[in-house]
Design a protein around this motif. Structure first.
Motif, PDB file in Angstrom:
ATOM      1  N   ARG A 266       0.848  -1.194   0.000  1.00  0.00           N
ATOM      2  CA  ARG A 266       0.000   0.000   0.000  1.00  0.00           C
ATOM      3  C   ARG A 266       0.878   1.237   0.000  1.00  0.00           C
ATOM      4  NH1 ARG A 266      -1.645  -1.952   4.782  1.00  0.00           N
ATOM      5  NH2 ARG A 266      -3.796  -2.044   4.118  1.00  0.00           N
ATOM      6  N   MET A 267       0.225   2.369  -0.276  1.00  0.00           N
ATOM      7  CA  MET A 267       0.906   3.659  -0.231  1.00  0.00           C
ATOM      8  C   MET A 267       0.144   4.562   0.737  1.00  0.00           C
ATOM      9  SD  MET A 267       1.466   4.131  -4.343  1.00  0.00           S
ATOM     10  CE  MET A 267       2.910   5.181  -4.259  1.00  0.00           C
ATOM     11  N   VAL A 268       0.838   5.570   1.234  1.00  0.00           N
ATOM     12  CA  VAL A 268       0.235   6.585   2.098  1.00  0.00           C
ATOM     13  C   VAL A 268       0.718   7.940   1.604  1.00  0.00           C
ATOM     14  CG1 VAL A 268       0.368   7.619   4.399  1.00  0.00           C
ATOM     15  CG2 VAL A 268      -0.142   5.194   4.167  1.00  0.00           C
ATOM     16  N   LEU A 327       4.663  11.093  -0.115  1.00  0.00           N
ATOM     17  CA  LEU A 327       4.068   9.872  -0.655  1.00  0.00           C
ATOM     18  C   LEU A 327       5.043   8.733  -0.420  1.00  0.00           C
ATOM     19  CD1 LEU A 327       1.845   8.423  -2.335  1.00  0.00           C
ATOM     20  CD2 LEU A 327       3.148   9.044  -4.383  1.00  0.00           C
ATOM     21  N   VAL A 328       4.632   7.758   0.382  1.00  0.00           N
ATOM     22  CA  VAL A 328       5.533   6.656   0.745  1.00  0.00           C
ATOM     23  C   VAL A 328       4.838   5.317   0.522  1.00  0.00           C
ATOM     24  CG1 VAL A 328       6.883   7.983   2.406  1.00  0.00           C
ATOM     25  CG2 VAL A 328       4.790   6.845   3.158  1.00  0.00           C
ATOM     26  N   SER A 329       5.657   4.273   0.315  1.00  0.00           N
ATOM     27  CA  SER A 329       5.138   2.917   0.081  1.00  0.00           C
ATOM     28  C   SER A 329       5.557   1.995   1.214  1.00  0.00           C
ATOM     29  CB  SER A 329       5.684   2.373  -1.246  1.00  0.00           C
ATOM     30  OG  SER A 329       5.308   3.184  -2.336  1.00  0.00           O
ATOM     31  N   SER A 330       4.781   0.924   1.388  1.00  0.00           N
ATOM     32  CA  SER A 330       5.136  -0.073   2.399  1.00  0.00           C
ATOM     33  C   SER A 330       6.362  -0.854   1.945  1.00  0.00           C
ATOM     34  CB  SER A 330       3.956  -1.017   2.642  1.00  0.00           C
ATOM     35  OG  SER A 330       3.544  -1.628   1.427  1.00  0.00           O
ATOM     36  N   LYS A 331       7.068  -1.437   2.910  1.00  0.00           N
ATOM     37  CA  LYS A 331       8.257  -2.231   2.618  1.00  0.00           C
ATOM     38  C   LYS A 331       8.016  -3.683   3.047  1.00  0.00           C
ATOM     39  CE  LYS A 331      11.231   1.810   3.153  1.00  0.00           C
ATOM     40  NZ  LYS A 331      12.359   2.447   3.883  1.00  0.00           N
ATOM     41  N   GLN A 332       8.941  -4.541   2.702  1.00  0.00           N
ATOM     42  CA  GLN A 332       8.748  -5.974   2.918  1.00  0.00           C
ATOM     43  C   GLN A 332       8.524  -6.317   4.386  1.00  0.00           C
ATOM     44  OE1 GLN A 332      11.807  -8.338   1.155  1.00  0.00           O
ATOM     45  NE2 GLN A 332      10.828 -10.292   1.624  1.00  0.00           N
ATOM     46  N   GLU A 333       9.186  -5.573   5.279  1.00  0.00           N
ATOM     47  CA  GLU A 333       9.111  -5.940   6.698  1.00  0.00           C
ATOM     48  C   GLU A 333       7.837  -5.456   7.391  1.00  0.00           C
ATOM     49  OE1 GLU A 333      11.785  -2.244   6.289  1.00  0.00           O
ATOM     50  OE2 GLU A 333      11.442  -4.157   5.229  1.00  0.00           O
ATOM     51  N   SER A 334       7.065  -4.572   6.754  1.00  0.00           N
ATOM     52  CA  SER A 334       5.864  -4.037   7.400  1.00  0.00           C
ATOM     53  C   SER A 334       4.828  -3.622   6.357  1.00  0.00           C
ATOM     54  CB  SER A 334       6.221  -2.829   8.270  1.00  0.00           C
ATOM     55  OG  SER A 334       5.055  -2.212   8.788  1.00  0.00           O
ATOM     56  N   ALA A 335       3.566  -3.805   6.696  1.00  0.00           N
ATOM     57  CA  ALA A 335       2.475  -3.361   5.818  1.00  0.00           C
ATOM     58  C   ALA A 335       2.205  -1.868   5.966  1.00  0.00           C
ATOM     59  CB  ALA A 335       1.205  -4.151   6.134  1.00  0.00           C
ATOM     60  N   GLN A 336       2.807  -1.235   6.965  1.00  0.00           N
ATOM     61  CA  GLN A 336       2.548   0.178   7.236  1.00  0.00           C
ATOM     62  C   GLN A 336       3.633   1.063   6.615  1.00  0.00           C
ATOM     63  OE1 GLN A 336      -0.131   1.697   8.524  1.00  0.00           O
ATOM     64  NE2 GLN A 336       0.874   3.628   8.044  1.00  0.00           N
ATOM     65  N   PRO A 337       3.283   1.846   5.596  1.00  0.00           N
ATOM     66  CA  PRO A 337       4.263   2.788   5.049  1.00  0.00           C
ATOM     67  C   PRO A 337       4.687   3.781   6.123  1.00  0.00           C
ATOM     68  CG  PRO A 337       2.381   2.546   3.568  1.00  0.00           C
ATOM     69  CD  PRO A 337       2.009   1.882   4.857  1.00  0.00           C
ATOM     70  N   GLU A 338       5.968   4.138   6.125  1.00  0.00           N
ATOM     71  CA  GLU A 338       6.496   5.034   7.152  1.00  0.00           C
ATOM     72  C   GLU A 338       6.597   6.455   6.624  1.00  0.00           C
ATOM     73  OE1 GLU A 338      10.004   3.864   9.194  1.00  0.00           O
ATOM     74  OE2 GLU A 338       9.410   1.759   9.345  1.00  0.00           O
ATOM     75  N   LEU A 339       5.705   7.309   7.071  1.00  0.00           N
ATOM     76  CA  LEU A 339       5.832   8.720   6.760  1.00  0.00           C
ATOM     77  C   LEU A 339       6.974   9.310   7.580  1.00  0.00           C
ATOM     78  CD1 LEU A 339       2.130  10.003   6.714  1.00  0.00           C
ATOM     79  CD2 LEU A 339       3.747  10.196   4.810  1.00  0.00           C
ATOM     80  N   PRO A 340       7.728  10.268   7.028  1.00  0.00           N
ATOM     81  CA  PRO A 340       8.737  10.953   7.834  1.00  0.00           C
ATOM     82  C   PRO A 340       8.112  11.570   9.083  1.00  0.00           C
ATOM     83  CG  PRO A 340       9.030  11.478   5.508  1.00  0.00           C
ATOM     84  CD  PRO A 340       7.733  10.707   5.615  1.00  0.00           C
ATOM     85  N   ASN A 341       8.880  11.640  10.152  1.00  0.00           N
ATOM     86  CA  ASN A 341       8.377  12.140  11.436  1.00  0.00           C
ATOM     87  C   ASN A 341       7.774  13.529  11.335  1.00  0.00           C
ATOM     88  OD1 ASN A 341       8.924   9.879  12.959  1.00  0.00           O
ATOM     89  ND2 ASN A 341      11.007  10.538  13.474  1.00  0.00           N
ATOM     90  N   GLN A 389      -4.704   6.713   2.558  1.00  0.00           N
ATOM     91  CA  GLN A 389      -4.181   5.427   2.126  1.00  0.00           C
ATOM     92  C   GLN A 389      -4.525   5.193   0.654  1.00  0.00           C
ATOM     93  OE1 GLN A 389      -5.898   1.736   3.379  1.00  0.00           O
ATOM     94  NE2 GLN A 389      -7.949   2.581   3.674  1.00  0.00           N
ATOM     95  N   ILE A 390      -3.646   4.484  -0.049  1.00  0.00           N
ATOM     96  CA  ILE A 390      -3.887   4.061  -1.428  1.00  0.00           C
ATOM     97  C   ILE A 390      -3.456   2.604  -1.512  1.00  0.00           C
ATOM     98  CG2 ILE A 390      -3.446   4.510  -3.872  1.00  0.00           C
ATOM     99  CD1 ILE A 390      -2.432   7.314  -3.027  1.00  0.00           C
ATOM    100  N   PRO A 391      -4.384   1.654  -1.598  1.00  0.00           N
ATOM    101  CA  PRO A 391      -3.989   0.251  -1.659  1.00  0.00           C
ATOM    102  C   PRO A 391      -3.230  -0.064  -2.942  1.00  0.00           C
ATOM    103  CG  PRO A 391      -6.355   0.491  -2.029  1.00  0.00           C
ATOM    104  CD  PRO A 391      -5.848   1.835  -1.609  1.00  0.00           C
ATOM    105  N   GLY A 392      -2.260  -0.976  -2.849  1.00  0.00           N
ATOM    106  CA  GLY A 392      -1.492  -1.358  -4.022  1.00  0.00           C
ATOM    107  C   GLY A 392      -0.345  -0.400  -4.286  1.00  0.00           C
ATOM    108  N   ALA A 393       0.004  -0.257  -5.568  1.00  0.00           N
ATOM    109  CA  ALA A 393       1.173   0.544  -5.943  1.00  0.00           C
ATOM    110  C   ALA A 393       0.861   1.581  -7.012  1.00  0.00           C
ATOM    111  CB  ALA A 393       2.279  -0.385  -6.436  1.00  0.00           C
ATOM    112  N   ASP A 394      -0.438   1.843  -7.243  1.00  0.00           N
ATOM    113  CA  ASP A 394      -0.841   2.832  -8.248  1.00  0.00           C
ATOM    114  C   ASP A 394      -1.285   4.104  -7.543  1.00  0.00           C
ATOM    115  OD1 ASP A 394      -1.867   4.341 -10.299  1.00  0.00           O
ATOM    116  OD2 ASP A 394      -3.490   2.958 -10.832  1.00  0.00           O
ATOM    117  N   ALA A 395      -0.449   5.140  -7.605  1.00  0.00           N
ATOM    118  CA  ALA A 395      -0.735   6.380  -6.874  1.00  0.00           C
ATOM    119  C   ALA A 395      -1.924   7.134  -7.443  1.00  0.00           C
ATOM    120  CB  ALA A 395       0.498   7.282  -6.889  1.00  0.00           C
TER     121      ALA A 395
END
Length: 489
Positions: A266-268, A327-341, A389-395
């Motif tokens: 997913r993307m955020v 705009l950030v994407s999730s990584k292999q280790e987590s389903a939650q994309p990490e926005l900068p602090n 949130q944006i599911p998948g990889a299409d922004a």
């Protein structure tokens, strides 16, 4: 509030997240007789990204397909029927600037497709005529038409399409636009009235326990495949047990997926809109969209009117609504994309005043590039902001509703508010299929009379009082909780 004709199921459903998705699902499920627990970490429902537009046709998004636009049209019509008292009944102007690569003919083609679909929907069910007659869905204005209208006095309470165009014709630098310009029956939606409607309806439901100020800290299944939810409720640790779990956490959806052990992509995206006040011009305005290429200095500009001279501004440029690394994407280790602090801090209401002033001033300047007199507008309040949130990889995705990962877990994946109702109905279908709901109302009643009954009996005085209280509680001018005079029906 309850449907007297259905057999009440004993299914206990937990919904984590009280945004528009979670709240709408809770409304629909409680109508079906399921016992619902709705968890929301904030003190009230429907917080989140800046919502102001019904999106009845996707007219803001040239990059999406005709099919996505048709889906948004259908979803928006049903959303408007369910949340009729949250709709701001005023049209939207769509204009293509000279500097833009797009052409008005492209807009005409899209609107014609939508008009035909709207006509078909009305023919299938007259109650779908929520945007006015299909023949009046949009109207074209050439430069000569606007020059003629600019000579007329501005009405305080515009009613006809021409009357809605007068203020725009008088104040806009027409030399910067391609023609024709379009007036579309594309309405606004009030996030504060929407929050008020869902709160009042759920508070009075005997089938929904509303758990605000409650943060879920863990979820796990027991041997009986029931979900055990641990949560901190106003500082007190509590445990809840449900048969079915719905993840409706918006941009934080991945945090619950991580607890469950799922890793969908997913993307955020973090975005903000800015509040201005134009004291010199307090008549009723339509919404205005100046098209542009997203992410460039000439990105789309959207001006949303409220009573007493307040305007909300979106400008899809990197220095106004969009943010670098926002705009950030999730990584292999987590389903939650990490926005900068720095963006998480903004989501948690920690904005630097200098940033607010700079970005709001740039937003005002952007609008003034088309409407010169708007230069006299002032900062009208704190920004409206949030992450989407944006599911998948299409922004560019704008239409999504729900994903099922097991027979007891669903993920609400809406991108736009109008997708919340389809998500709710899809979940009801699934629960009926699984035998967790014993009886399902007809599709016709799901989309018309039943939906409307959830909110239509709430008194206007209650809605207005609650909406204004929520606006004040969240630090916004109360006028943002009020509709234009054209909406008072």
């Amino acid at each position: 509030m309850l449907n007297k004709h259905s057999e009440y199921a004993k299914t206990r459903v937990g919904i984590i997240g009280g945004g528009i998705g979670g709240a709408t699902i809770a409304l629909q499920l409680s109508q079906q007789g399921a016992d619902v627990l709705l968890f929301e970490k904030e003190s009230s429902l429907v917080n989140g990204p800046p919502m102001c537009h019904l999106h009845a046709g996707g007219n803001l998004y040239r990059e999406i397909s005709d099919q996505q636009c048709i889906d948004l049209l259908k979803q928006s019509i049903n959303t408007a029927k369910l949340y009729r008292e949250a709709i701001d009944y005023r049209p939207t102007i769509v204009a293509v600037p000279l500097h833009d690569n797009g052409e008005p003919n492209d807009v005409t083609s899209r609107l014609t497709v939508l008009q035909k679909e709207y006509q078909r929907l009305i023919a299938s069910d007259p109650q779908n005529e929520i945007l006015g007659p299909a023949s009046e869905y949009f109207r074209l204005y050439q430069q000569i038409d606007l020059e003629r209208l600019s000579q007329l006095p501005v009405p305080n309470h515009p009613q006809t399409p021409d009357e809605w165009m007068i203020a725009f014709a008088k104040q806009t630098d027409l030399t910067q636009l391609k023609f024709p310009v379009f007036l579309v029956q594309e309405y606004g939606i009030s996030v504060f009235r929407l929050a008020a409607l869902t709160s009042l309806a759920l508070e009075s439901s005997s089938h929904c326990e509303l758990l605000t100020s409650t943060k879920v800290t863990s979820v796990a299944q027991n041997d009986a495949e029931q979900w055990i939810i641990e949560a901190n409720r106003s500082g007190v640790e509590e445990t809840f047990e449900v048969d079915y779990l719905i993840n409706a956490c918006g941009f934080r959806t991945g945090t619950i997926d991580d607890m469950v052990g799922l890793k969908p992509k997913r993307m955020v995206e973090f975005k903000a809109a800015y509040i201005s006040r134009w004291n010199d011009y307090q008549t009723n305005w339509p919404e205005i969209i100046f098209h542009g290429t997203r992410g460039t200095e000439n990105g789309m500009t959207q001006l949303t009117p409220y009573p007493n001279g307040y305007f909300q501004i979106h400008a899809m440029t990197p220095d106004i609504t969009l943010f670098e690394d926002g705009l950030v994407s999730s990584k292999q280790e987590s389903a939650q994309p990490e926005l900068p602090n720095k963006y998480i801090n903004k989501v948690n209401h920690k904005w630097d005043e200098q940033v607010i002033n700079e970005r709001t001033s740039k937003a005002i300047e952007k609008v003034a590039g088309f409407i010169p007199a708007f230069n006299s507008a002032d900062i009208g309040g704190r920004p409206m902001y949030g992450a989407q949130q944006i599911p998948g990889a299409d922004a560019t995705l704008r239409v999504a509703d729900v994903a099922f990962q097991s027979n007891s877990y669903a993920r609400c994946e809406i991108v736009k508010a109008s997708s919340a109702l389809p998500a709710a109905n899809t979940i009801i279908d699934k629960l009926v299929e699984l035998g967790l709901l014993t009886e399902k109302l007809s599709k016709q009643s799901l989309n018309t009379s039943m939906d409307i009954s959830v909110t239509s009996d709430i008194a206007e005085e209650e809605i207005a009082q609650k909406a204004e209280h929520l606006a004040q509680e969240r630090g916004f001018p109360v006028d943002l909780a009020r509709r234009t005079m054209a909406s008072v029906r």
